[in-house]
Design a protein around this motif. Structure first.
Motif, short mmCIF file in Angstrom:
data_model
loop_
_atom_site.label_atom_id
_atom_site.label_comp_id
_atom_site.label_asym_id
_atom_site.label_seq_id
_atom_site.Cartn_x
_atom_site.Cartn_y
_atom_site.Cartn_z
N LEU A 6 26.94 -3.69 -14.45
CA LEU A 6 25.78 -4.24 -13.76
C LEU A 6 25.44 -5.53 -14.51
O LEU A 6 25.06 -5.49 -15.68
N ASP A 7 25.66 -6.68 -13.87
CA ASP A 7 25.62 -7.96 -14.57
C ASP A 7 24.80 -8.97 -13.77
O ASP A 7 24.79 -8.93 -12.54
N HIS A 8 24.11 -9.87 -14.47
CA HIS A 8 23.34 -10.92 -13.80
C HIS A 8 24.01 -12.26 -14.02
O HIS A 8 24.38 -12.61 -15.14
N TRP A 13 22.56 -10.55 -9.01
CA TRP A 13 23.14 -9.39 -9.69
C TRP A 13 24.48 -9.02 -9.09
O TRP A 13 24.71 -9.16 -7.90
N ARG A 14 25.36 -8.51 -9.95
CA ARG A 14 26.71 -8.10 -9.54
C ARG A 14 26.94 -6.66 -9.99
O ARG A 14 26.59 -6.28 -11.10
N TRP A 36 17.34 -6.55 -9.65
CA TRP A 36 17.93 -5.49 -10.45
C TRP A 36 17.81 -4.16 -9.74
O TRP A 36 18.73 -3.34 -9.78
N ALA A 39 20.57 -3.83 -7.22
CA ALA A 39 21.85 -3.62 -7.88
C ALA A 39 21.94 -2.20 -8.46
O ALA A 39 22.98 -1.55 -8.35
#
Length: 51
Positions: A6-8, A13-14, A36, A39
């Motif tokens: 879980l990445d920003h 967000w991805r 968030w 995501a």
């Protein structure tokens, strides 16, 4: 083993779920989620689908 990221980034967000056995293989990847919370919900749903 299934793992998740879980990445920003600059586009939001991805979420990425991938299998580590025998080699890393992406199962689900979704980019540009606005929050968030979105995501996190996607990640939770994805883990339920693959387990």
């Amino acid at each position: 083993m299934i793992r998740g990221i879980l990445d920003h980034g600059s586009n939001g967000w991805r979420v990425e779920l991938y299998d580590t056995e025998p080699l890393r293989r992406t199962i689900i990847e979704i980019d540009e989620l606005p929050t968030w919370a979105d995501a996190s919900a996607v990640m939770s749903s994805a883990f339920r689908l693959v387990s």
